[in-house]
Design a protein around this motif. Structure first.
Motif, short mmCIF file in Angstrom:
data_model
loop_
_atom_site.label_atom_id
_atom_site.label_comp_id
_atom_site.label_asym_id
_atom_site.label_seq_id
_atom_site.Cartn_x
_atom_site.Cartn_y
_atom_site.Cartn_z
N ASN A 74 0.81 -1.21 0.00
CA ASN A 74 0.00 0.00 0.00
C ASN A 74 0.85 1.27 0.00
O ASN A 74 0.33 2.37 0.17
N ILE A 75 2.16 1.10 -0.18
CA ILE A 75 3.07 2.24 -0.22
C ILE A 75 3.45 2.51 -1.67
O ILE A 75 3.87 1.59 -2.39
N HIS A 76 3.30 3.77 -2.08
CA HIS A 76 3.62 4.19 -3.45
C HIS A 76 4.50 5.43 -3.35
O HIS A 76 4.07 6.44 -2.77
N VAL A 77 5.72 5.34 -3.87
CA VAL A 77 6.65 6.47 -3.82
C VAL A 77 7.07 6.85 -5.23
O VAL A 77 7.19 6.00 -6.11
N VAL A 95 -0.45 4.84 1.26
CA VAL A 95 0.45 5.96 1.52
C VAL A 95 1.05 6.31 0.17
O VAL A 95 1.72 5.48 -0.45
N ARG A 96 0.78 7.52 -0.30
CA ARG A 96 1.30 7.98 -1.59
C ARG A 96 2.24 9.15 -1.33
O ARG A 96 1.85 10.14 -0.71
N ILE A 97 3.48 9.01 -1.80
CA ILE A 97 4.51 10.01 -1.60
C ILE A 97 5.04 10.39 -2.98
O ILE A 97 5.42 9.52 -3.76
N GLY A 98 5.08 11.69 -3.27
CA GLY A 98 5.46 12.17 -4.59
C GLY A 98 6.94 12.09 -4.88
O GLY A 98 7.72 11.45 -4.17
#
Length: 184
Positions: A74-77, A95-98
């Motif tokens: 579920n983590i997207h970086v 969790v989305r981090i740009g």
């Protein structure tokens, strides 16, 4: 009828002791155990482990051990992501981090939440709210990002901040609870 995984990902109350969720967490822990014990001499192997763990990644992914999370999937970086020592991301929700984001040591990013009512909490149910972090953000050491928070682009989170609400673009936030202390 929805599975516990579907409930979890949709933000509904769910049972974290569901056998599918337990297996997913176990599988993530195995990857994390390997990642956290892989030598600094084997950066390619570390990167491959993270790419297998995370839902999606951009270029130039680097995380210092130790790193811990619940599921990883579920983590997207984005591109050029860096997390320093002892980062914890509880990714019960996404969790989305740009792009171009940096996380200092001891940062916690949490999506998991529990009922406030003690009787409900004792039943062991949980829920989750996603966290979104824009591009070009820097999160200072020992900061905590709480469930449901969104941070815009170019946000700096001061060391030790406890972020309990969302903030837009181009701000420096700090304190407990975090508030805007400067515009960028």
């Amino acid at each position: 009828m929805m599975t516990e995984l579907e409930k979890m990902l949709s933000g509904q109350s769910y049972n974290p002791m569901d056998k599918t969720l337990i297996k997913m967490r176990f599988d993530a822990r195995i990857l994390l155990e390997t990642f956290n014990q892989t030598s600094v001499r084997k950066l390619g192997a570390r990167k491959k482990l993270l790419k297998n763990l995370f839902g999606s990644t951009g270029k130039d992914l680097y995380i210092e051990p130790t790193f811990n999370c619940d599921y990883g999937s579920n983590i997207h970086v984005g591109n050029h992501f860096y997390a320093n020592f002892n980062c914890v991301i509880l990714d019960v929700a996404e969790v989305r981090i740009g792009d171009n984001c940096f996380i200092a040591p001891q940062v916690g990013i949490y999506t998991a939440t529990h009922p406030i009512d003690p009787v409900e909490r004792a039943k062991g149910i949980e829920s989750a709210k996603p966290v979104n972090i824009g591009n070009n953000c820097w999160i200072g050491g020992n900061a905590v990002i709480n469930p449901g928070v969104s941070l815009g682009n170019n946000v700096v989170v001061g060391a030790g901040a406890v972020v309990t609400k969302s903030f837009g673009d181009n701000v420096v936030i700090a304190g407990n609870p975090a508030k805007v202390i400067k515009r960028v």
